[in-house]
Every structure is written in structure tokens, then in C-alpha cells.
Scaffold this motif. Sequence first.
Motif, mmCIF file in Angstrom:
data_model
loop_
_atom_site.group_PDB
_atom_site.id
_atom_site.type_symbol
_atom_site.label_atom_id
_atom_site.label_comp_id
_atom_site.label_asym_id
_atom_site.label_seq_id
_atom_site.Cartn_x
_atom_site.Cartn_y
_atom_site.Cartn_z
ATOM 1 N N PRO A 168 10.573 -46.814 8.565
ATOM 2 C CA PRO A 168 10.419 -47.996 9.404
ATOM 3 C C PRO A 168 9.429 -47.803 10.552
ATOM 4 C CG PRO A 168 12.389 -46.803 10.035
ATOM 5 C CD PRO A 168 11.811 -46.064 8.861
ATOM 6 N N SER A 169 8.911 -46.583 10.723
ATOM 7 C CA SER A 169 8.077 -46.297 11.886
ATOM 8 C C SER A 169 6.593 -46.523 11.637
ATOM 9 C CB SER A 169 8.300 -44.850 12.351
ATOM 10 O OG SER A 169 7.951 -43.944 11.325
ATOM 11 N N ILE A 170 6.204 -46.913 10.428
ATOM 12 C CA ILE A 170 4.800 -47.154 10.143
ATOM 13 C C ILE A 170 4.613 -48.548 9.548
ATOM 14 C CG2 ILE A 170 4.216 -44.727 9.799
ATOM 15 C CD1 ILE A 170 4.385 -45.208 6.786
ATOM 16 N N LYS A 171 3.403 -49.049 9.723
ATOM 17 C CA LYS A 171 3.042 -50.329 9.122
ATOM 18 C C LYS A 171 2.571 -50.069 7.697
ATOM 19 C CE LYS A 171 0.408 -53.053 11.515
ATOM 20 N NZ LYS A 171 -0.809 -53.604 12.160
ATOM 21 N N VAL A 172 3.093 -50.858 6.744
ATOM 22 C CA VAL A 172 2.715 -50.712 5.342
ATOM 23 C C VAL A 172 1.988 -51.983 4.905
ATOM 24 C CG1 VAL A 172 3.521 -50.281 2.997
ATOM 25 C CG2 VAL A 172 4.723 -49.249 4.934
ATOM 26 N N LEU A 173 0.768 -51.813 4.366
ATOM 27 C CA LEU A 173 -0.058 -52.950 3.992
ATOM 28 C C LEU A 173 -0.374 -52.934 2.509
ATOM 29 C CD1 LEU A 173 -2.600 -52.719 6.958
ATOM 30 C CD2 LEU A 173 -0.771 -54.407 6.702
ATOM 31 N N ASP A 174 -0.427 -54.122 1.930
ATOM 32 C CA ASP A 174 -0.862 -54.285 0.542
ATOM 33 C C ASP A 174 -2.380 -54.268 0.540
ATOM 34 O OD1 ASP A 174 -1.729 -55.289 -1.914
ATOM 35 O OD2 ASP A 174 0.055 -56.516 -2.182
ATOM 36 N N GLY A 175 -2.954 -53.115 0.216
ATOM 37 C CA GLY A 175 -4.388 -52.952 0.354
ATOM 38 C C GLY A 175 -5.215 -53.882 -0.497
ATOM 39 N N ASP A 176 -4.791 -54.167 -1.712
ATOM 40 C CA ASP A 176 -5.575 -55.017 -2.603
ATOM 41 C C ASP A 176 -5.817 -56.397 -1.993
ATOM 42 O OD1 ASP A 176 -5.763 -53.118 -4.803
ATOM 43 O OD2 ASP A 176 -3.624 -53.456 -5.077
ATOM 44 N N HIS A 177 -4.767 -56.985 -1.414
ATOM 45 C CA HIS A 177 -4.901 -58.312 -0.805
ATOM 46 C C HIS A 177 -5.467 -58.228 0.605
ATOM 47 C CE1 HIS A 177 -1.932 -59.121 -4.040
ATOM 48 N NE2 HIS A 177 -2.575 -60.266 -4.109
ATOM 49 N N TRP A 178 -5.087 -57.192 1.349
ATOM 50 C CA TRP A 178 -5.518 -57.075 2.742
ATOM 51 C C TRP A 178 -7.022 -56.809 2.833
ATOM 52 C CZ3 TRP A 178 -6.446 -52.522 6.027
ATOM 53 C CH2 TRP A 178 -6.498 -52.850 7.395
ATOM 54 N N PHE A 179 -7.543 -55.875 2.030
ATOM 55 C CA PHE A 179 -8.977 -55.589 2.044
ATOM 56 C C PHE A 179 -9.798 -56.842 1.737
ATOM 57 C CE2 PHE A 179 -8.567 -50.801 0.793
ATOM 58 C CZ PHE A 179 -8.296 -50.491 2.115
ATOM 59 N N ALA A 180 -9.303 -57.655 0.811
ATOM 60 C CA ALA A 180 -10.067 -58.811 0.336
ATOM 61 C C ALA A 180 -10.357 -59.829 1.436
ATOM 62 C CB ALA A 180 -9.322 -59.490 -0.811
#
Length: 546
Positions: A168-180
Motif C-alpha cells: 500500500p506504500s507505493i503508487k501502482v500504474l497501468d503503464g499501457d494506458h498511462w503512457f498512451a
Amino acid sequence: MTNGIRHAIVDHVPDDAPGALEIGFEIPERYNASEILFDNLRAGRADKVAIYAAAGNTSYGELCVKATKAGNALKSLGLAAGDRVLLLLNDTAAYPAVFFGAIRAGFVPMLINTLSPKDLIGFYLQDSGAPVAVVEAEYAPLFDQETIAGTSLRTLIVLDGEATSESPSIKVLDGDHWFAQFPSRLEAAPTRRDDMAFWMYSSGSTGRPKGIVHLQHDMAYTAKSFGRHILGIDENDICFSVPKIFFAYGFGNSITFPFSVGASTVLLAGRPEPGAVLDAVERFKPTLFFGLPTLYNALLHHPRIESADLSSVRLCLSAAEVLSQDIFSDWKRRFGLEIVEGLGSTEVLHIYLSNTHKQKRTGTAGKRVPGYEIRLTTPEGEPVAQGQEGVMWIRGHSNAPCYWNRPDKTAQTMRDGGWIWTGDRLLEDADGFFTFVGRVDDLIKVSGQWIYPLEIELCLSEHSAVRECAVLGLELPDRRMTTKAFVILGEGHVASETLTRELQDYVKSKLLPYKYPRLIEYRSELPKTGTGKIDRQQLRSAPLDA
């Protein structure tokens, strides 16, 4: 440059060193290594295929867009120039995209072995201070709270799958959608040629892995030396490197050399099983094929080898292990292709001794690659006469200037005047061919990876079934190296194939998986010297299949 290391690494190899003059290497003071990729747009290659892959091909234009979007996305996280970005990725188009995007944005990507266990991932994060990691979804579970405790990691970017994490201490991002979502244009960060560009880690055979720092101009140097003089690569070539991108040998083969001239590369995700390798060769028709002796041997024994079509290949290359005459001859007999063997290191980024298709001597590492200086000395540093065994020193502008946070190892390896002391023992014959004899510190290479037998021995000794053991590196009849453990079992334990697999799996779980002992022999006692030490010389004389 941030992080206070630039002053320690500028001019680590003199600009007028003979190697650079020999190949006419010049590069501007202000230079960013992403130009290896982006120069292809200026050359009008936007529509040319950069990457062939089973999931679909990627043009240079598309790859540059992916790279700029990744770079802009990383910049949005508020990173400082020179901050590290850990990459734990499969060999897909995403790898070079994120790699070049990070460099173009002024950050320092770290190429990490995809077989690394959790404790090593934690070490890499702590050692580097990386605030960001970009990983395939299958590796995301490694980044749990236990792994990231005490590290600087604050953002995990997940590709090719669901972006989840137990921490819970880090931000998790969906790279495929976020990069776009980010812009597709990005000016190169104003880095200098001697600034950090990227890191690779050593195998950690004699302790914790060492962060090997490479500079902005290092890729361009290997392209000018090995790419031009040994491969003779041009934009019509298609490279297929079975060794992975995180491996320095595979990195040059898959990325540096093809992209430096606008050629194409074949990327194979997942394990390089012989059948999948043959499928890729027949589908994508590479002209340059890069492997290891272990791979060539596996392919020669694959059921499909008699019908395999390698007619597109003009040159086969091998490194990381000694190539036997049997494998060389069997491969030539089957395909009419001679395997060109060379020797390199992660510290130098690629190969600095090599045979060529015109000048070759099987079983040797070949001759000096243009652009590099070689000298052999006694352990005390005195020159040896030609024909005498000596420790090899190497100098060229792709030499790593230091190990990160390891001044002791840096002082041992990176010497005055830009020389690297390799610890390899070689012989040079009258024709300039070098033959690898061994390691000063008894390291051995198995399937292209450095292994320290004592590390395996110490690990096995911790297993409850093992009372005493010794692990040796032994040479197979075809000159490849393997590891064999001689084991005395504790009371209540009985030798069996099940126990052998258990011991091998135990080592795989504690160390990097490739370090497991390939052979295990059970004994009631181990031979001892007069001083009570294990007589390893006597063990070396035991039959391999005992």
C-alpha cells in the motif's frame, strides 16, 4: 549530472587513446544515447520495421513515439536528472521504448535479470535508490511490502497486465494506458557524453551484484567497433539474439547494433526454447544470429534440426562460453555456416576479442577487436612474453568507469589510464589469437553466466539433508563448463532422484536459478588433504557421470 559522480568518471579513458583513434571515433561533448534510436527518424526510416515479433511488428516511427511517451510519462513523476529507473521486462518492443524514453528524458534505466528472486530485487532497489520501476505484470508480485521496505521506490509501472500490488506504500500504474496519454514529442535531455546513461548488474558470483555504470557514448562506441568491424552490419540486416536484452551481449545484438544503422531486430519473449528459436528464424529470416555454445548444442539435438531452414542467416556468432570443435563442426556440417566466437564483458559492454568469418581459429576468443587495446601481465602487473599466460587488461571508450557504491571493487577493476583488469587468464599466439585459460579467482561460466562454485557450496550446506559438500566447476568433453556437487547426507536422509531435484530447487530458490548444481553425486565421505581440507583436486578426477 546529479548524484555527485560525474567528476569521478569524466575522461576515464583519454580522448586520444589509440583505440578511439584507430576506429575514428568522435562524438560531441553534448550527447544523449537516445540518438541511437532517434537518428533513424532523421534518416527517413520512420516506416521501416525496427522490431519483428510474434505479437506484431513495430516500425521505427512507432517505436520512437512509444519512447517519447514513456519518457514524458516518467518526467511527469517529478524525477530528478540522473534518477534510476529499474526495468524488469521481457524482450518485447516495450523494452527498447522504455529504455530509450528514460535516457531521452535524462534518467538512468537499470537492466535487471528477469530471473532475479525477491531478495535481489530488494537489493537492487536499495543499492540504486531507484524511485520508479517498470515491470511486466508477471513480475509485479515480487514488489511486495517486504521487498520494497527501506527502499526509495514510490511508483510501480506495470505493463501487459493488471496493475496490482500487495504494497500500500507505493503508487501502482497501468503503464499501457498511462503512457498512451502523454505527448509523442520529447527533446533529448542536455546530457554530456560522459554522463551516466544506464546500468547493468553483475551476476553477483562473489557476493552481492555490482551496479555497472555505463555512459552516454558507450553504445555508439561498440557500434563503431564491433558492429562495423566484426559484423559489417548495415540497414538491410535483421538481427536475432537469443541471449536476452538484460544481458550485455544480448543488449548489443538486439538493440545497439541494429538501431545504430537502421537495421531490424527480432525479439523473442519468454524462454528461448529450441523450438521457439527455430520458429522465429524461419518466420522472420534473420541475417545475423547470436547464441551461446549451450544454445547451439541444444539446437543441434532438437528433433526439428534436420528440417530447419537457416538459409537467411549470413553469420552466426557465439560468446560467453568456450565453443567446442564438435559444436563448430556439427553446425557447419548441418548448415554450411561457421560460428564466429568472441569474448567480452558487461564492464566493457560487448565483445573486445573476436574471430571473424575470414580470420578464425576454433577454441580461441579470436583477435583484438578494433577500438580496444589489450595487454597481458603477471598477477603483479608485469608484461608477459607472447605465448605466455597472463592476466588480461582491456581499454576502450565503452569501459565502465566504476561500480556504483563499490569503491573497493572499482579500485580493484578500473585502473589508472582507463584500463580494466579483467581477472581472465589468456594466452596470445604468434598470429594474435587469444585463448581463454581460466579465471584468476576460479569463476566459471555455465550457459553464459558467471558462477562461483563456493557460493553454491555454502548454499547447499544450509539444507537440512546435507552434512558436508563440495561444489566444483568441471569441463565437459565438448569444453562447456558445468557445476557438480559432491554431497554427504545427514543421518536419516537417503540418496534419490527426488532428493537431487529437491536440492537443486533449494539452490534455485536461494540464489539466481541458473546457479543450481547441474550434477549431484552422493558420497559416504569426501577426500581430505593432510591438513584436513577437502581434496578438490582428487574430486576433479572423478567421472562426471558418477
